[in-house]
Write a protein that holds these residues in place. Structure first.
Motif, PDB file in Angstrom:
ATOM      1  N   ARG A 245      47.506  33.942 -35.459  1.00  0.00           N
ATOM      2  CA  ARG A 245      48.924  33.638 -35.663  1.00  0.00           C
ATOM      3  C   ARG A 245      49.266  32.211 -35.270  1.00  0.00           C
ATOM      4  O   ARG A 245      50.152  31.586 -35.859  1.00  0.00           O
ATOM      5  CB  ARG A 245      49.779  34.623 -34.869  1.00  0.00           C
ATOM      6  CG  ARG A 245      49.768  36.038 -35.428  1.00  0.00           C
ATOM      7  CD  ARG A 245      50.727  36.946 -34.685  1.00  0.00           C
ATOM      8  NE  ARG A 245      50.786  38.274 -35.285  1.00  0.00           N
ATOM      9  CZ  ARG A 245      51.574  39.247 -34.860  1.00  0.00           C
ATOM     10  NH1 ARG A 245      52.374  39.047 -33.816  1.00  0.00           N
ATOM     11  NH2 ARG A 245      51.567  40.425 -35.462  1.00  0.00           N
ATOM     12  N   ALA A 246      48.557  31.690 -34.263  1.00  0.00           N
ATOM     13  CA  ALA A 246      48.802  30.317 -33.818  1.00  0.00           C
ATOM     14  C   ALA A 246      48.079  29.297 -34.693  1.00  0.00           C
ATOM     15  O   ALA A 246      48.352  28.097 -34.609  1.00  0.00           O
ATOM     16  CB  ALA A 246      48.368  30.157 -32.361  1.00  0.00           C
ATOM     17  N   GLY A 247      47.151  29.778 -35.520  1.00  0.00           N
ATOM     18  CA  GLY A 247      46.418  28.889 -36.408  1.00  0.00           C
ATOM     19  C   GLY A 247      45.368  28.048 -35.705  1.00  0.00           C
ATOM     20  O   GLY A 247      45.102  26.912 -36.120  1.00  0.00           O
ATOM     21  N   VAL A 248      44.775  28.578 -34.643  1.00  0.00           N
ATOM     22  CA  VAL A 248      43.759  27.837 -33.892  1.00  0.00           C
ATOM     23  C   VAL A 248      42.487  28.676 -33.782  1.00  0.00           C
ATOM     24  O   VAL A 248      42.516  29.902 -33.891  1.00  0.00           O
ATOM     25  CB  VAL A 248      44.248  27.458 -32.477  1.00  0.00           C
ATOM     26  CG1 VAL A 248      45.450  26.523 -32.567  1.00  0.00           C
ATOM     27  CG2 VAL A 248      44.599  28.701 -31.662  1.00  0.00           C
ATOM     28  N   LYS A 249      41.370  27.999 -33.525  1.00  0.00           N
ATOM     29  CA  LYS A 249      40.092  28.683 -33.384  1.00  0.00           C
ATOM     30  C   LYS A 249      39.880  29.181 -31.963  1.00  0.00           C
ATOM     31  O   LYS A 249      39.337  30.270 -31.752  1.00  0.00           O
ATOM     32  CB  LYS A 249      38.953  27.739 -33.787  1.00  0.00           C
ATOM     33  CG  LYS A 249      37.574  28.372 -33.670  1.00  0.00           C
ATOM     34  CD  LYS A 249      36.479  27.378 -34.036  1.00  0.00           C
ATOM     35  CE  LYS A 249      35.101  28.012 -33.874  1.00  0.00           C
ATOM     36  NZ  LYS A 249      34.011  27.036 -34.168  1.00  0.00           N
ATOM     37  N   ASP A 250      40.277  28.357 -30.985  1.00  0.00           N
ATOM     38  CA  ASP A 250      40.088  28.683 -29.569  1.00  0.00           C
ATOM     39  C   ASP A 250      41.405  28.569 -28.827  1.00  0.00           C
ATOM     40  O   ASP A 250      42.312  27.842 -29.249  1.00  0.00           O
ATOM     41  CB  ASP A 250      39.054  27.747 -28.922  1.00  0.00           C
ATOM     42  CG  ASP A 250      37.687  27.841 -29.582  1.00  0.00           C
ATOM     43  OD1 ASP A 250      37.232  28.978 -29.818  1.00  0.00           O
ATOM     44  OD2 ASP A 250      37.092  26.784 -29.862  1.00  0.00           O
ATOM     45  N   SER A 251      41.485  29.266 -27.690  1.00  0.00           N
ATOM     46  CA  SER A 251      42.710  29.200 -26.885  1.00  0.00           C
ATOM     47  C   SER A 251      42.814  27.882 -26.132  1.00  0.00           C
ATOM     48  O   SER A 251      43.887  27.484 -25.692  1.00  0.00           O
ATOM     49  CB  SER A 251      42.746  30.358 -25.879  1.00  0.00           C
ATOM     50  OG  SER A 251      41.694  30.242 -24.931  1.00  0.00           O
ATOM     51  N   GLY A 252      41.689  27.203 -25.974  1.00  0.00           N
ATOM     52  CA  GLY A 252      41.662  25.917 -25.271  1.00  0.00           C
ATOM     53  C   GLY A 252      40.305  25.261 -25.440  1.00  0.00           C
ATOM     54  O   GLY A 252      39.473  25.715 -26.239  1.00  0.00           O
ATOM     55  N   HIS A 253      40.076  24.197 -24.667  1.00  0.00           N
ATOM     56  CA  HIS A 253      38.822  23.450 -24.781  1.00  0.00           C
ATOM     57  C   HIS A 253      38.210  23.186 -23.410  1.00  0.00           C
ATOM     58  O   HIS A 253      37.415  22.247 -23.257  1.00  0.00           O
ATOM     59  CB  HIS A 253      39.070  22.122 -25.507  1.00  0.00           C
ATOM     60  CG  HIS A 253      39.749  22.282 -26.845  1.00  0.00           C
ATOM     61  ND1 HIS A 253      39.099  22.731 -27.967  1.00  0.00           N
ATOM     62  CD2 HIS A 253      41.046  22.080 -27.205  1.00  0.00           C
ATOM     63  CE1 HIS A 253      39.949  22.784 -28.979  1.00  0.00           C
ATOM     64  NE2 HIS A 253      41.138  22.408 -28.548  1.00  0.00           N
ATOM     65  N   LEU A 254      38.546  24.008 -22.451  1.00  0.00           N
ATOM     66  CA  LEU A 254      38.100  23.771 -21.085  1.00  0.00           C
ATOM     67  C   LEU A 254      36.595  23.966 -20.916  1.00  0.00           C
ATOM     68  O   LEU A 254      35.944  23.228 -20.176  1.00  0.00           O
ATOM     69  CB  LEU A 254      38.851  24.698 -20.119  1.00  0.00           C
ATOM     70  CG  LEU A 254      38.572  24.505 -18.635  1.00  0.00           C
ATOM     71  CD1 LEU A 254      39.025  23.128 -18.181  1.00  0.00           C
ATOM     72  CD2 LEU A 254      39.271  25.586 -17.811  1.00  0.00           C
ATOM     73  N   ILE A 255      36.034  24.968 -21.608  1.00  0.00           N
ATOM     74  CA  ILE A 255      34.614  25.290 -21.455  1.00  0.00           C
ATOM     75  C   ILE A 255      33.886  24.887 -22.732  1.00  0.00           C
ATOM     76  O   ILE A 255      34.024  25.567 -23.764  1.00  0.00           O
ATOM     77  CB  ILE A 255      34.411  26.800 -21.188  1.00  0.00           C
ATOM     78  CG1 ILE A 255      35.314  27.267 -20.052  1.00  0.00           C
ATOM     79  CG2 ILE A 255      32.946  27.088 -20.865  1.00  0.00           C
ATOM     80  CD1 ILE A 255      35.261  28.764 -19.805  1.00  0.00           C
ATOM     81  N   PRO A 256      33.118  23.808 -22.709  1.00  0.00           N
ATOM     82  CA  PRO A 256      32.415  23.358 -23.915  1.00  0.00           C
ATOM     83  C   PRO A 256      31.541  24.459 -24.515  1.00  0.00           C
ATOM     84  O   PRO A 256      30.781  25.116 -23.811  1.00  0.00           O
ATOM     85  CB  PRO A 256      31.549  22.201 -23.401  1.00  0.00           C
ATOM     86  CG  PRO A 256      32.283  21.684 -22.206  1.00  0.00           C
ATOM     87  CD  PRO A 256      32.896  22.905 -21.562  1.00  0.00           C
ATOM     88  N   GLY A 257      31.676  24.649 -25.813  1.00  0.00           N
ATOM     89  CA  GLY A 257      30.890  25.659 -26.506  1.00  0.00           C
ATOM     90  C   GLY A 257      31.484  27.050 -26.449  1.00  0.00           C
ATOM     91  O   GLY A 257      30.996  27.963 -27.133  1.00  0.00           O
ATOM     92  N   HIS A 258      32.527  27.241 -25.640  1.00  0.00           N
ATOM     93  CA  HIS A 258      33.122  28.565 -25.471  1.00  0.00           C
ATOM     94  C   HIS A 258      34.622  28.592 -25.724  1.00  0.00           C
ATOM     95  O   HIS A 258      35.185  29.662 -25.934  1.00  0.00           O
ATOM     96  CB  HIS A 258      32.857  29.091 -24.052  1.00  0.00           C
ATOM     97  CG  HIS A 258      31.428  29.396 -23.782  1.00  0.00           C
ATOM     98  ND1 HIS A 258      30.872  30.630 -24.004  1.00  0.00           N
ATOM     99  CD2 HIS A 258      30.425  28.597 -23.328  1.00  0.00           C
ATOM    100  CE1 HIS A 258      29.583  30.608 -23.673  1.00  0.00           C
ATOM    101  NE2 HIS A 258      29.289  29.388 -23.271  1.00  0.00           N
ATOM    102  N   GLY A 259      35.280  27.452 -25.675  1.00  0.00           N
ATOM    103  CA  GLY A 259      36.727  27.418 -25.853  1.00  0.00           C
ATOM    104  C   GLY A 259      37.452  27.373 -24.529  1.00  0.00           C
ATOM    105  O   GLY A 259      37.080  26.652 -23.611  1.00  0.00           O
TER     106      GLY A 259
END
Length: 285
Positions: A245-259
């Motif tokens: 719904r938000a149009g994003v792949k990950d919830s964030g970018h804090l953990i490289p390779g995991h989101g």
């Protein structure tokens, strides 16, 4: 070469994340637990607010939401130790009143969705965070409360095993999509493989965690693992819905390779309340 690099980064930071979760329990350090999970709670709320567009233009209110999540963690530690003081619930009451009154006296159309999303944040993140602290303690026959975390480690173990086994099963046997609209890569075969393997591992909990599961039979622990792992899949799908719904792949970018943090704990957020309900049923039936 790039694919190998991505796998390496994902593996390294995945291991760091697992260690971050386990170390406070392995060292039986309450302070380290409070620091690590306060960070997780606060960051998860910030990411949730971004996904649901709560207070996107009001960073101070997002900070307030995060503080309430941290407070629920600390309050869970107090309640687990038998400190049932009515005043410890006062910050939550004030927060809820503030949220309701802000919505009531605002003319902006966005305020009604904001209050709904804020209440969902308390349920989706706040309650599992509270239960994480609450279930991290065990009462000894002497009446002393000891920080152990065996129940929390067991739930994380079920979630991680279900996720990994589902991935491998899906890669090997996956043909039928589970829910293409939310998560195109997940398959029914992956779901079955992940849940089955998690249930098998859970059947060994009386051996691995005798202080918590020693009184239970292997088949009751198998059912426990089955139900908890199923709910972990729903938690994953729920966050996938928020991201879609938000149009994003990950919830964030804090953990490289995991989101983001929410990407890592989405399954756990629904698995733990399920584990708690089963725990209550086992002690009341």
């Amino acid at each position: 070469m790039r694919a190998l690099s991505n796998i390496f980064v994902r593996t390294v930071f995945g291991a760091v994340y697992v260690l971050l979760i386990l170390v406070p329990f392995l060292l039986q350090s309450e302070w380290l637990f409070a620091i690590v999970f306060s960070f997780i709670a606060f960051t998860a709320v910030v990411e949730f607010n971004k996904l649901t567009s709560i207070n996107r233009t009001r960073p101070l209110r997002t900070i307030l939401d995060g503080i309430i999540a941290v407070w629920m963690l600390l309050n869970g530690m107090l309640v687990a130790k038998g400190m049932y003081l009515p005043e410890v619930w006062l910050p939550l009451v004030v927060y809820l009143l503030y949220t309701l009154l802000k919505s009531l006296f605002s003319d902006k159309d966005a305020e009604l969705p904001n209050i709904g999303n804020s209440l969902m944040m308390l349920t989706y993140i706040g309650v599992p965070i509270f239960l994480t602290a609450y279930l991290s303690y065990q009462k000894l026959p002497t009446g002393e409360y000891v920080f152990m975390g065996s129940r929390i480690i067991a739930v994380f173990l079920i979630v991680w095993i279900a996720d990994s086994a589902a991935y491998l099963s899906g890669m090997a046997f996956g043909k039928h999509p589970l829910w293409p609209a939310l998560s195109p890569k997940k398959t029914i075969e992956g779901l079955v493989g992940g849940v089955a393997f998690a249930a098998i591992v859970a059947s060994l909990f009386p051996i691995f965690f005798p202080s918590v599961y020693g009184a239970y039979t292997w088949y009751s622990c198998t059912i426990y693992g089955l139900l908890v792992s199923l709910m972990s899949v729903l938690g994953d799908l729920f966050e996938s819905m928020l991201k879609r719904r938000a149009g994003v792949k990950d919830s964030g970018h804090l953990i490289p390779g995991h989101g983001g943090i929410l990407d890592r704990i989405d399954s756990y957020l629904m698995a733990l309340p399920t584990a708690f309900i089963l725990y209550l049923l086992a002690h009341t039936c």
